[in-house]
Write a protein that holds these residues in place. Structure first.
Motif, PDB file in Angstrom:
ATOM      1  N   ASP A 218     -56.118 -24.032 -68.720  1.00 39.78           N
ATOM      2  CA  ASP A 218     -56.283 -22.632 -69.124  1.00 39.78           C
ATOM      3  C   ASP A 218     -56.275 -21.699 -67.909  1.00 39.78           C
ATOM      4  OD1 ASP A 218     -56.453 -23.386 -71.759  1.00 39.78           O
ATOM      5  OD2 ASP A 218     -58.641 -23.348 -71.829  1.00 39.78           O
ATOM      6  N   VAL A 219     -56.943 -22.137 -66.831  1.00 41.86           N
ATOM      7  CA  VAL A 219     -56.951 -21.327 -65.613  1.00 41.86           C
ATOM      8  C   VAL A 219     -55.541 -21.193 -65.057  1.00 41.86           C
ATOM      9  CG1 VAL A 219     -57.749 -21.255 -63.218  1.00 41.86           C
ATOM     10  CG2 VAL A 219     -59.341 -21.890 -65.033  1.00 41.86           C
ATOM     11  N   GLY A 220     -54.778 -22.279 -65.096  1.00 43.16           N
ATOM     12  CA  GLY A 220     -53.406 -22.244 -64.615  1.00 43.16           C
ATOM     13  C   GLY A 220     -52.555 -21.232 -65.353  1.00 43.16           C
ATOM     14  N   GLU A 221     -52.700 -21.181 -66.658  1.00 46.17           N
ATOM     15  CA  GLU A 221     -51.931 -20.221 -67.456  1.00 46.17           C
ATOM     16  C   GLU A 221     -52.384 -18.793 -67.182  1.00 46.17           C
ATOM     17  OE1 GLU A 221     -51.756 -21.085 -71.598  1.00 46.17           O
ATOM     18  OE2 GLU A 221     -51.280 -23.211 -71.297  1.00 46.17           O
ATOM     19  N   SER A 222     -53.683 -18.563 -67.146  1.00 44.46           N
ATOM     20  CA  SER A 222     -54.191 -17.200 -66.973  1.00 44.46           C
ATOM     21  C   SER A 222     -53.849 -16.640 -65.604  1.00 44.46           C
ATOM     22  CB  SER A 222     -55.705 -17.164 -67.198  1.00 44.46           C
ATOM     23  OG  SER A 222     -56.390 -17.898 -66.189  1.00 44.46           O
ATOM     24  N   ARG A 223     -53.734 -17.522 -64.593  1.00 46.82           N
ATOM     25  CA  ARG A 223     -53.466 -17.055 -63.234  1.00 46.82           C
ATOM     26  C   ARG A 223     -51.977 -17.074 -62.875  1.00 46.82           C
ATOM     27  NH1 ARG A 223     -58.364 -18.718 -59.126  1.00 46.82           N
ATOM     28  NH2 ARG A 223     -60.071 -17.860 -60.370  1.00 46.82           N
ATOM     29  N   THR A 224     -51.154 -17.240 -63.864  1.00 47.71           N
ATOM     30  CA  THR A 224     -49.704 -17.062 -63.672  1.00 47.71           C
ATOM     31  C   THR A 224     -49.205 -16.058 -64.700  1.00 47.71           C
ATOM     32  OG1 THR A 224     -49.341 -19.043 -65.030  1.00 47.71           O
ATOM     33  CG2 THR A 224     -49.224 -19.309 -62.649  1.00 47.71           C
ATOM     34  N   LEU A 225     -49.181 -16.479 -65.962  1.00 46.18           N
ATOM     35  CA  LEU A 225     -48.701 -15.616 -67.037  1.00 46.18           C
ATOM     36  C   LEU A 225     -49.597 -14.394 -67.203  1.00 46.18           C
ATOM     37  CD1 LEU A 225     -47.767 -18.349 -69.680  1.00 46.18           C
ATOM     38  CD2 LEU A 225     -46.346 -17.353 -67.864  1.00 46.18           C
ATOM     39  N   GLY A 226     -50.880 -14.552 -66.919  1.00 44.97           N
ATOM     40  CA  GLY A 226     -51.799 -13.414 -67.019  1.00 44.97           C
ATOM     41  C   GLY A 226     -51.451 -12.322 -66.034  1.00 44.97           C
ATOM     42  N   TYR A 227     -51.105 -12.704 -64.807  1.00 43.09           N
ATOM     43  CA  TYR A 227     -50.677 -11.721 -63.809  1.00 43.09           C
ATOM     44  C   TYR A 227     -49.301 -11.159 -64.162  1.00 43.09           C
ATOM     45  CZ  TYR A 227     -54.436 -13.232 -60.651  1.00 43.09           C
ATOM     46  OH  TYR A 227     -55.645 -13.506 -60.090  1.00 43.09           O
TER      47      TYR A 227
ATOM     48  N   MET B 181     -52.479 -25.102 -54.780  1.00 40.92           N
ATOM     49  CA  MET B 181     -51.489 -26.180 -54.674  1.00 40.92           C
ATOM     50  C   MET B 181     -51.909 -27.386 -55.507  1.00 40.92           C
ATOM     51  SD  MET B 181     -50.677 -26.133 -50.588  1.00 40.92           S
ATOM     52  CE  MET B 181     -50.048 -24.658 -49.769  1.00 40.92           C
ATOM     53  N   PHE B 182     -53.205 -27.531 -55.725  1.00 44.99           N
ATOM     54  CA  PHE B 182     -53.701 -28.561 -56.639  1.00 44.99           C
ATOM     55  C   PHE B 182     -53.760 -28.062 -58.080  1.00 44.99           C
ATOM     56  CE2 PHE B 182     -57.536 -29.415 -59.120  1.00 44.99           C
ATOM     57  CZ  PHE B 182     -57.283 -30.724 -59.513  1.00 44.99           C
ATOM     58  N   LEU B 183     -54.326 -26.877 -58.245  1.00 47.58           N
ATOM     59  CA  LEU B 183     -54.654 -26.379 -59.573  1.00 47.58           C
ATOM     60  C   LEU B 183     -53.437 -26.287 -60.487  1.00 47.58           C
ATOM     61  CD1 LEU B 183     -56.582 -25.068 -61.616  1.00 47.58           C
ATOM     62  CD2 LEU B 183     -56.177 -22.882 -60.456  1.00 47.58           C
ATOM     63  N   PHE B 184     -52.366 -25.717 -59.993  1.00 49.11           N
ATOM     64  CA  PHE B 184     -51.234 -25.444 -60.881  1.00 49.11           C
ATOM     65  C   PHE B 184     -50.390 -26.676 -61.196  1.00 49.11           C
ATOM     66  CE2 PHE B 184     -52.662 -21.413 -59.328  1.00 49.11           C
ATOM     67  CZ  PHE B 184     -52.686 -20.653 -60.486  1.00 49.11           C
ATOM     68  N   PRO B 185     -50.085 -27.554 -60.227  1.00 48.31           N
ATOM     69  CA  PRO B 185     -49.433 -28.804 -60.619  1.00 48.31           C
ATOM     70  C   PRO B 185     -50.269 -29.622 -61.593  1.00 48.31           C
ATOM     71  CG  PRO B 185     -49.137 -28.432 -58.279  1.00 48.31           C
ATOM     72  CD  PRO B 185     -50.119 -27.383 -58.770  1.00 48.31           C
TER      73      PRO B 185
ATOM     74  N   TYR C 274     -45.342 -20.335 -61.438  1.00 50.09           N
ATOM     75  CA  TYR C 274     -46.349 -20.689 -60.434  1.00 50.09           C
ATOM     76  C   TYR C 274     -45.999 -20.109 -59.071  1.00 50.09           C
ATOM     77  CZ  TYR C 274     -48.104 -23.722 -56.678  1.00 50.09           C
ATOM     78  OH  TYR C 274     -48.625 -24.190 -55.499  1.00 50.09           O
ATOM     79  N   LEU C 275     -44.737 -20.249 -58.662  1.00 49.46           N
ATOM     80  CA  LEU C 275     -44.349 -19.789 -57.333  1.00 49.46           C
ATOM     81  C   LEU C 275     -44.351 -18.260 -57.239  1.00 49.46           C
ATOM     82  CD1 LEU C 275     -41.421 -22.254 -56.527  1.00 49.46           C
ATOM     83  CD2 LEU C 275     -43.752 -22.290 -55.611  1.00 49.46           C
ATOM     84  N   LEU C 276     -43.730 -17.597 -58.205  1.00 47.40           N
ATOM     85  CA  LEU C 276     -43.565 -16.137 -58.131  1.00 47.40           C
ATOM     86  C   LEU C 276     -44.841 -15.380 -58.467  1.00 47.40           C
ATOM     87  CD1 LEU C 276     -40.030 -15.693 -59.745  1.00 47.40           C
ATOM     88  CD2 LEU C 276     -40.631 -15.627 -57.319  1.00 47.40           C
ATOM     89  N   TRP C 277     -45.638 -15.945 -59.377  1.00 42.88           N
ATOM     90  CA  TRP C 277     -46.816 -15.218 -59.840  1.00 42.88           C
ATOM     91  C   TRP C 277     -48.126 -15.835 -59.383  1.00 42.88           C
ATOM     92  CZ3 TRP C 277     -46.227 -10.466 -61.361  1.00 42.88           C
ATOM     93  CH2 TRP C 277     -44.962 -10.076 -61.841  1.00 42.88           C
ATOM     94  N   ASN C 278     -48.024 -16.723 -58.385  1.00 39.22           N
ATOM     95  CA  ASN C 278     -49.263 -17.197 -57.776  1.00 39.22           C
ATOM     96  C   ASN C 278     -49.080 -17.621 -56.324  1.00 39.22           C
ATOM     97  OD1 ASN C 278     -51.552 -19.210 -57.106  1.00 39.22           O
ATOM     98  ND2 ASN C 278     -52.297 -18.058 -58.863  1.00 39.22           N
ATOM     99  N   GLU C 279     -48.366 -18.716 -56.075  1.00 41.45           N
ATOM    100  CA  GLU C 279     -48.373 -19.289 -54.729  1.00 41.45           C
ATOM    101  C   GLU C 279     -47.830 -18.337 -53.669  1.00 41.45           C
ATOM    102  OE1 GLU C 279     -49.717 -21.639 -52.060  1.00 41.45           O
ATOM    103  OE2 GLU C 279     -49.878 -22.293 -54.159  1.00 41.45           O
ATOM    104  N   ILE C 280     -46.726 -17.670 -53.929  1.00 42.80           N
ATOM    105  CA  ILE C 280     -46.134 -16.785 -52.922  1.00 42.80           C
ATOM    106  C   ILE C 280     -47.031 -15.582 -52.619  1.00 42.80           C
ATOM    107  CG2 ILE C 280     -44.197 -15.230 -52.419  1.00 42.80           C
ATOM    108  CD1 ILE C 280     -42.373 -17.273 -53.795  1.00 42.80           C
ATOM    109  N   PRO C 281     -47.442 -14.801 -53.634  1.00 44.92           N
ATOM    110  CA  PRO C 281     -48.338 -13.682 -53.307  1.00 44.92           C
ATOM    111  C   PRO C 281     -49.687 -14.140 -52.761  1.00 44.92           C
ATOM    112  CG  PRO C 281     -48.124 -13.926 -55.682  1.00 44.92           C
ATOM    113  CD  PRO C 281     -47.082 -14.797 -55.065  1.00 44.92           C
ATOM    114  N   THR C 282     -50.156 -15.317 -53.181  1.00 42.82           N
ATOM    115  CA  THR C 282     -51.423 -15.823 -52.670  1.00 42.82           C
ATOM    116  C   THR C 282     -51.309 -16.171 -51.192  1.00 42.82           C
ATOM    117  OG1 THR C 282     -52.137 -16.678 -54.815  1.00 42.82           O
ATOM    118  CG2 THR C 282     -53.155 -17.639 -52.873  1.00 42.82           C
ATOM    119  N   ALA C 283     -50.246 -16.876 -50.817  1.00 47.47           N
ATOM    120  CA  ALA C 283     -50.061 -17.234 -49.413  1.00 47.47           C
ATOM    121  C   ALA C 283     -49.932 -15.992 -48.538  1.00 47.47           C
ATOM    122  CB  ALA C 283     -48.839 -18.132 -49.254  1.00 47.47           C
ATOM    123  N   LEU C 284     -49.167 -15.014 -49.008  1.00 49.21           N
ATOM    124  CA  LEU C 284     -48.996 -13.780 -48.234  1.00 49.21           C
ATOM    125  C   LEU C 284     -50.316 -13.020 -48.117  1.00 49.21           C
ATOM    126  CD1 LEU C 284     -45.569 -12.520 -49.662  1.00 49.21           C
ATOM    127  CD2 LEU C 284     -46.003 -13.546 -47.413  1.00 49.21           C
ATOM    128  N   GLY C 285     -51.057 -12.950 -49.203  1.00 42.41           N
ATOM    129  CA  GLY C 285     -52.354 -12.272 -49.168  1.00 42.41           C
ATOM    130  C   GLY C 285     -53.346 -12.990 -48.274  1.00 42.41           C
TER     131      GLY C 285
END
Length: 284
Positions: free
Chosen positions: A144-153, A214-218, A232-243
């Motif tokens: 659920d967290v994985g979905e909310s932190r990708t599709l939710g954003y 990197m653990f949570l979403f896979p 996952y990449l566009l709506w979490n990992e990339i902006p997260t790494a940059l931030g």
């Protein structure tokens, strides 16, 4: 607990950044792999505690155990090298180049991701008896967290992307303080206390950490989370790494370097002059 003043531990920060840039490819990958794996296991532990006790605060209080273990073992997280490596470049250490900093970041990213992915697979296997049974409440929560932190954003477009970017900035502001915390004491107890506080804060506030993700979403995808790798990449990992990069470097690395490291020689020079003058006054 053998507290070091800022001028002393900021020097250690710059030295650490230089050492990481010169580290061999093998050592960098191994240390990053172990860091990603330990932090992933700590995330599972914290979520397990939160689900079983019904208290997210309890999970947040215990999550820093993983962070403390990996840093006491000398392993490297991407969020840490984002802060330390550029300081060696800024200080113009001999042989330190932009290419060297980017190489370090790239190797640590790959090592962290491999370690986190390994634990994601192992935990998915363990919780499902080899993918043969239902994974239970813990896996459902992470999915659920994985979905909310990708599709939710994604549902909020640019505003959602900027939100995750800022949450990632806030995250590595705190995490990098934990990295620095490991340097402000020469005793294990002092290091642990200094690391514990900011890490607990970031986890409880739900800020975005690139290595935890990197653990949570896979893992969430293995557990049936309905989002894609590109989500996952566009709506979490990339902006997260940059931030994480911007927040850790701007709020911790550059502030400490500019106000403590750069002013330390001047202060030492003044103290030396005063001592010399005093010595000349007492001479016969």
């Amino acid at each position: 607990m053998a507290y070091l003043v800022p001028a002393e531990f900021v020097t250690k920060m710059v030295d650490a950044g230089e050492a990481k840039i010169y580290m061999s490819t093998r050592d960098t990958l191994v240390r990053a792999y172990m860091a990603g794996a330990i932090l992933a296991l700590a995330a599972v532990f914290a979520v397990t505690v939160a689900v079983q006790t019904g208290s997210f605060l309890a999970g947040s209080i215990l999550f820093p155990v993983g962070f403390i273990m990996l840093y006491l073992m000398g392993f490297d997280l991407l969020t840490g090298v984002f802060v330390l490596a550029p300081l060696a470049l800024l200080d113009r250490r001999p042989g330190v180049t932009v290419q060297g900093v980017l190489r370090n970041w790239g190797l640590v990213f790959c090592g962290n991701f491999a370690g986190a992915l390994t634990v994601a697979f192992m935990m998915a296997f363990v919780l499902t008896m080899g993918f043969n049974t239902d994974a239970g409440a813990i896996a459902d929560k992470l999915a659920d967290v994985g979905e909310s932190r990708t599709l939710g954003y994604a549902a909020h477009g640019t505003a959602g992307w900027m939100t995750i970017f800022m949450r990632a900035m806030l995250c590595n502001w705190m995490v990098s303080l934990g990295v620095v915390g490991a340097m402000i004491s020469t005793h294990v107890s002092g290091k642990a206390i200094a690391m514990w506080m900011p890490i607990m804060l970031f986890f409880y506030m739900g800020f975005e950490h690139s290595v935890v993700n990197m653990f949570l979403f896979p893992f969430a995808m293995m557990m049936g989370g309905e989002f894609s790798i590109m989500d996952y990449l566009l709506w979490n990992e990339i902006p997260t790494a940059l931030g994480n990069l911007v927040g850790g470097l701007a709020f911790t690395g550059l502030t400490l370097y500019s106000t403590h490291y750069k002013t330390a020689p001047k202060r030492q020079l003044v103290n030396s002059t005063v001592l010399n003058n005093n010595a000349s006054l007492v001479k016969p």
